[in-house]
Design a protein around this motif. Structure first.
Motif, PDB file in Angstrom:
ATOM      1  N   SER A  43     -37.903 -46.658 -11.867  1.00 13.37           N
ATOM      2  CA  SER A  43     -37.729 -46.676 -10.414  1.00 13.37           C
ATOM      3  C   SER A  43     -39.014 -46.377  -9.645  1.00 13.37           C
ATOM      4  CB  SER A  43     -36.648 -45.665 -10.006  1.00 13.37           C
ATOM      5  OG  SER A  43     -36.967 -44.369 -10.481  1.00 13.37           O
ATOM      6  N   ALA A  44     -40.122 -46.087 -10.342  1.00 14.86           N
ATOM      7  CA  ALA A  44     -41.394 -45.802  -9.661  1.00 14.86           C
ATOM      8  C   ALA A  44     -42.551 -46.005 -10.635  1.00 14.86           C
ATOM      9  CB  ALA A  44     -41.421 -44.372  -9.107  1.00 14.86           C
ATOM     10  N   ILE A  45     -43.662 -46.553 -10.143  1.00 18.91           N
ATOM     11  CA  ILE A  45     -44.879 -46.756 -10.939  1.00 18.91           C
ATOM     12  C   ILE A  45     -46.077 -46.379 -10.076  1.00 18.91           C
ATOM     13  CG2 ILE A  45     -46.328 -48.405 -12.187  1.00 18.91           C
ATOM     14  CD1 ILE A  45     -43.967 -50.126 -12.686  1.00 18.91           C
ATOM     15  N   GLU A  46     -47.040 -45.682 -10.673  1.00 16.59           N
ATOM     16  CA  GLU A  46     -48.228 -45.297  -9.898  1.00 16.59           C
ATOM     17  C   GLU A  46     -49.420 -45.054 -10.825  1.00 16.59           C
ATOM     18  OE1 GLU A  46     -49.917 -44.362  -6.002  1.00 16.59           O
ATOM     19  OE2 GLU A  46     -47.991 -45.202  -6.593  1.00 16.59           O
ATOM     20  N   PHE A  47     -50.566 -45.715 -10.529  1.00 19.52           N
ATOM     21  CA  PHE A  47     -51.848 -45.399 -11.160  1.00 19.52           C
ATOM     22  C   PHE A  47     -52.494 -44.241 -10.411  1.00 19.52           C
ATOM     23  CE2 PHE A  47     -51.699 -49.856 -12.694  1.00 19.52           C
ATOM     24  CZ  PHE A  47     -52.092 -49.672 -14.009  1.00 19.52           C
ATOM     25  N   ASP A  48     -53.298 -43.450 -11.113  1.00 21.49           N
ATOM     26  CA  ASP A  48     -54.112 -42.473 -10.392  1.00 21.49           C
ATOM     27  C   ASP A  48     -55.369 -43.160  -9.871  1.00 21.49           C
ATOM     28  OD1 ASP A  48     -55.691 -42.770 -12.653  1.00 21.49           O
ATOM     29  OD2 ASP A  48     -56.026 -40.633 -12.943  1.00 21.49           O
ATOM     30  N   GLU A 405     -41.491 -53.743  -3.699  1.00 23.26           N
ATOM     31  CA  GLU A 405     -42.772 -53.104  -3.400  1.00 23.26           C
ATOM     32  C   GLU A 405     -43.890 -54.141  -3.409  1.00 23.26           C
ATOM     33  OE1 GLU A 405     -43.376 -49.899  -6.135  1.00 23.26           O
ATOM     34  OE2 GLU A 405     -41.662 -48.750  -5.386  1.00 23.26           O
ATOM     35  N   CYS A 406     -45.050 -53.735  -2.931  1.00 18.41           N
ATOM     36  CA  CYS A 406     -46.217 -54.618  -2.907  1.00 18.41           C
ATOM     37  C   CYS A 406     -47.453 -53.818  -3.293  1.00 18.41           C
ATOM     38  CB  CYS A 406     -46.402 -55.252  -1.535  1.00 18.41           C
ATOM     39  SG  CYS A 406     -46.611 -54.053  -0.181  1.00 18.41           S
ATOM     40  N   CYS A 407     -48.530 -54.511  -3.643  1.00 21.70           N
ATOM     41  CA  CYS A 407     -49.774 -53.825  -4.004  1.00 21.70           C
ATOM     42  C   CYS A 407     -50.958 -54.741  -3.757  1.00 21.70           C
ATOM     43  CB  CYS A 407     -49.740 -53.349  -5.462  1.00 21.70           C
ATOM     44  SG  CYS A 407     -49.496 -54.659  -6.678  1.00 21.70           S
ATOM     45  N   THR A 487     -29.582 -60.470 -10.852  1.00 19.55           N
ATOM     46  CA  THR A 487     -29.380 -59.201 -11.556  1.00 19.55           C
ATOM     47  C   THR A 487     -30.656 -58.689 -12.203  1.00 19.55           C
ATOM     48  OG1 THR A 487     -28.726 -60.306 -13.614  1.00 19.55           O
ATOM     49  CG2 THR A 487     -26.987 -59.795 -12.011  1.00 19.55           C
ATOM     50  N   THR A 488     -31.622 -59.572 -12.447  1.00 15.63           N
ATOM     51  CA  THR A 488     -32.909 -59.142 -13.014  1.00 15.63           C
ATOM     52  C   THR A 488     -33.955 -59.234 -11.917  1.00 15.63           C
ATOM     53  OG1 THR A 488     -33.313 -61.395 -13.801  1.00 15.63           O
ATOM     54  CG2 THR A 488     -32.336 -59.831 -15.358  1.00 15.63           C
ATOM     55  N   LYS A 489     -34.308 -58.102 -11.368  1.00 15.91           N
ATOM     56  CA  LYS A 489     -35.220 -58.075 -10.227  1.00 15.91           C
ATOM     57  C   LYS A 489     -36.406 -57.181 -10.547  1.00 15.91           C
ATOM     58  CE  LYS A 489     -31.574 -56.705  -8.156  1.00 15.91           C
ATOM     59  NZ  LYS A 489     -30.535 -56.282  -7.174  1.00 15.91           N
ATOM     60  N   LEU A 490     -37.577 -57.599 -10.136  1.00 16.29           N
ATOM     61  CA  LEU A 490     -38.795 -56.830 -10.370  1.00 16.29           C
ATOM     62  C   LEU A 490     -39.178 -56.167  -9.044  1.00 16.29           C
ATOM     63  CD1 LEU A 490     -41.718 -58.002 -12.626  1.00 16.29           C
ATOM     64  CD2 LEU A 490     -42.128 -56.590 -10.629  1.00 16.29           C
ATOM     65  N   LEU A 491     -38.741 -54.932  -8.889  1.00 16.26           N
ATOM     66  CA  LEU A 491     -38.946 -54.220  -7.628  1.00 16.26           C
ATOM     67  C   LEU A 491     -40.249 -53.434  -7.590  1.00 16.26           C
ATOM     68  CD1 LEU A 491     -35.341 -52.756  -7.160  1.00 16.26           C
ATOM     69  CD2 LEU A 491     -36.268 -54.845  -6.161  1.00 16.26           C
ATOM     70  N   HIS A 492     -40.684 -52.929  -8.753  1.00 17.93           N
ATOM     71  CA  HIS A 492     -41.778 -51.954  -8.774  1.00 17.93           C
ATOM     72  C   HIS A 492     -42.970 -52.491  -9.580  1.00 17.93           C
ATOM     73  CE1 HIS A 492     -38.643 -49.299  -7.317  1.00 17.93           C
ATOM     74  NE2 HIS A 492     -37.912 -49.619  -8.377  1.00 17.93           N
ATOM     75  N   LEU A 493     -44.146 -52.395  -8.976  1.00 19.65           N
ATOM     76  CA  LEU A 493     -45.366 -52.796  -9.652  1.00 19.65           C
ATOM     77  C   LEU A 493     -46.550 -52.078  -9.031  1.00 19.65           C
ATOM     78  CD1 LEU A 493     -46.327 -56.473  -8.610  1.00 19.65           C
ATOM     79  CD2 LEU A 493     -45.017 -54.899  -7.206  1.00 19.65           C
ATOM     80  N   ALA A 494     -47.657 -52.026  -9.775  1.00 24.74           N
ATOM     81  CA  ALA A 494     -48.869 -51.340  -9.300  1.00 24.74           C
ATOM     82  C   ALA A 494     -50.082 -52.055  -9.857  1.00 24.74           C
ATOM     83  CB  ALA A 494     -48.859 -49.876  -9.736  1.00 24.74           C
ATOM     84  N   TRP A 495     -51.140 -52.103  -9.041  1.00 29.90           N
ATOM     85  CA  TRP A 495     -52.398 -52.753  -9.427  1.00 29.90           C
ATOM     86  C   TRP A 495     -53.401 -51.670  -9.789  1.00 29.90           C
ATOM     87  CZ3 TRP A 495     -52.988 -58.249  -7.742  1.00 29.90           C
ATOM     88  CH2 TRP A 495     -54.126 -58.849  -8.294  1.00 29.90           C
ATOM     89  N   HIS A 496     -54.097 -51.871 -10.919  1.00 32.09           N
ATOM     90  CA  HIS A 496     -55.132 -50.925 -11.338  1.00 32.09           C
ATOM     91  C   HIS A 496     -56.186 -50.807 -10.239  1.00 32.09           C
ATOM     92  CE1 HIS A 496     -58.461 -49.239 -13.699  1.00 32.09           C
ATOM     93  NE2 HIS A 496     -57.562 -48.874 -14.581  1.00 32.09           N
ATOM     94  N   PRO A 497     -56.665 -49.608  -9.930  1.00 32.01           N
ATOM     95  CA  PRO A 497     -57.560 -49.431  -8.775  1.00 32.01           C
ATOM     96  C   PRO A 497     -58.932 -50.072  -8.917  1.00 32.01           C
ATOM     97  CG  PRO A 497     -57.323 -47.374  -9.983  1.00 32.01           C
ATOM     98  CD  PRO A 497     -56.313 -48.319 -10.559  1.00 32.01           C
ATOM     99  N   THR A 498     -59.392 -50.323 -10.140  1.00 27.55           N
ATOM    100  CA  THR A 498     -60.751 -50.851 -10.305  1.00 27.55           C
ATOM    101  C   THR A 498     -60.816 -52.152 -11.087  1.00 27.55           C
ATOM    102  OG1 THR A 498     -61.099 -49.502 -12.301  1.00 27.55           O
ATOM    103  CG2 THR A 498     -61.771 -48.538 -10.182  1.00 27.55           C
TER     104      THR A 498
END
Length: 521
Positions: A43-48, A405-407, A487-498
């Protein structure tokens, strides 16, 4: 090109070539026919900020940490690694680090309301002394976690042999003395004029040697400790948390209020935005997302269910009931329908790395806003235009309320967001870019890709045109002519900062992809 006076001038550079995306890793891959447990869905994804750590949260209230391994294998600092000439195929690789239970299910007895343990958001904080810190939140409670390595004291398996005899001393005293030896003690309880018979180990017990246990601390274990709990500050469900660039404060937002916290103070927060009307019947819009500016500690933005983004300055007043800038797109005449406000609701906003641009996601589109231009978005990317004929069905099954979400990439040249059928879209955001790529969250991301990129809409007018269309017009098909699955949805994603690397969640599986500028033949 040669100028009139003989000077050579460079031709204007074209847009960067489309990225060639490749599968990198998957964690928690499902086998065919395996049923996914509700609590395992991410339910959540995050890079530092460094990109060396990745965190995911799930509906079971757990936080799972991953750490990058490809830089550790080569050693040295990140700056040194950037200068080193490694093969172009090198890409970020991660491994499982640890996990911990962040939230537990609760019950609000005053409101007779169950509070789910689901992790809504995760945000990394500044590292210190080899420990990592992060914030995690469910619908009501935010927690501040510290994760660090600690040495484990372990008793070795009697690994030291010492031959003892009746006259050998160990430590600060004798463990065996002669039967003729006398000891005395004084008035304080020490032996005086009293002889005793000592126990001779070799004679009475038949022990030839004594093995002494040794405490070792060679092994390390990761320990997660909850440093603070920020609770009882939100009447409605928390949808966002965002830490400030000052490293000391963060905000939390629910449907009607935004609160400002100090990381060191858990029993007090300041309400800085309040959109709750005196009469709740007059409520027309709610807060959907909020984020601090990446470098200006006094500036933050929040989005609403009406499709607008407000920029506020904390220096203006204690209660920021007036915005400094308002970003919204004017509605095209004659285009209003029952679904207009629903699909205009913004589900997520993200600042670009330098703070100049804001990316927003509504149900149908991605929009890129320049904070210096409030007349409209500088770019609009069509994501779900092919679903417009299906809005009635989407409303009936509640899919129209899905929050994608968006990134943005670290260099700001590309944007990404998710869709149905475990697909996600990557668009080039440069002024002349025509890049528009559809990928699938699987080991073969290009399986459903037909690379015929179309230029995204870059007009500041209020009209919305269909610009990303790669296939059939059938309302049951996506832009590539493939049938979609709600039923198959991609809600959460994150892009590497560098680097050009994306992590995305498909149910309980975490997929990671990397890209290079060199297209495969």
């Amino acid at each position: 090109m040669t100028g009139g006076d003989g000077d050579v001038t460079a031709a204007p550079a074209g847009p960067p070539p489309p990225l060639d995306w490749r599968f990198s890793q998957v964690f928690g891959e499902r086998t065919a026919g395996e049923e996914v447990q509700e609590v395992d869905i991410i339910s959540a994804i995050e890079f530092d900020k460094s990109g060396d750590h990745l965190a995911t949260g799930d509906r079971g209230g757990r936080v799972v940490l991953f750490e990058r391994t490809d830089t550790k294998e080569h050693g040295g600092s990140r700056k040194d690694l950037e200068k080193t000439d490694y093969p172009s195929g090198r890409h970020p690789e991660f491994r499982y680090k640890t996990e911990f239970q962040s939230h537990e299910p609760e019950f609000d007895y005053l409101k007779s309301l169950e509070i789910e343990e689901k992790i809504n958001k995760i945000k990394w904080c500044q590292t210190a002394n080899g420990a990592v810190f992060l914030l995690s939140t469910n619908d009501k409670t935010i927690k501040f976690w510290k994760v660090q390595e600690k040495k484990v004291k372990k008793i070795a398996d009697m690994n030291m042999n010492m031959n003892m005899d009746a006259s050998k001393a160990v430590g600060n005293g004798n463990i065996a003395t002669s039967s003729n030896q006398k000891s005395s003690h004084g008035v304080n309880g020490e032996y005086t004029d009293k002889s005793y018979t000592s126990l001779t180990l070799t004679k009475d017990l038949g022990i030839q040697s004594l093995r002494l246990p040794v405490v070792t601390s060679n092994e390390t274990s990761l320990v997660a400790r909850c440093r603070r709990v920020y609770a009882h500050a939100h009447d409605y469900h928390i949808n966002s948390i965002s830490n400030n660039s000052d490293g000391e404060t963060f905000i939390s937002a629910d449907d009607l209020r935004i609160n400002l916290w100090n990381l060191e103070i858990s029993n007090q927060s300041f309400n800085i935005v309040d959109v709750k009307p005196t009469n709740m019947e007059d409520l027309t819009e709610v807060i959907t997302s909020a984020e601090f500016h990446p470098t200006h500690c006094n500036t933050l933005a929040y989005s609403s269910s009406k499709g607008s983004i407000r920029l506020i300055d904390l220096r203006q007043s204690a209660l920021c009931d007036r915005h400094s800038k308002l970003f919204e797109e004017q509605e095209a005449p004659g285009s209003r329908s029952f679904f207009t406000e629903i699909i205009a609701s913004i589900s997520d906003i993200k600042f670009g790395r330098n703070g100049r641009y804001i990316l927003s996601r509504d149900y149908m589109t991605l929009k890129l806003w320049d904070i210096n231009m409030d007349v409209g978005p500088v770019s609009t990317f069509q994501v779900h235009e092919y679903l417009r004929p299906k809005l009635c069905d989407l409303y009936e099954n509640d899919s129209i309320f899905d929050k994608f979400e968006c990134c943005l990439s670290g260099d700001g040249m590309r944007v990404a967001t998710g869709s149905y059928s475990n697909l996600f879209r990557v668009f080039g955001s440069g002024p002349t870019s025509t890049e528009a790529t559809t990928l699938e969250a699987s080991k073969n991301p290009m399986r459903r890709q037909v690379q015929t990129p179309s230029r995204p809409s870059r007009s500041l007018s209020s009209s919305i045109t269909r610009v990303v269309r790669r296939g059939g017009e059938s309302p049951g098909n996506d832009t590539n002519g493939n049938s979609f699955d709600f039923t198959t949805k991609l809600l959460h994603l994150a892009w590497h900062p560098t680097e050009n690397s994306i992590a995305c969640a498909a149910a309980n599986s975490l997929y990671m992809y990397y890209a290079s500028n060199e297209s495969t033949p």
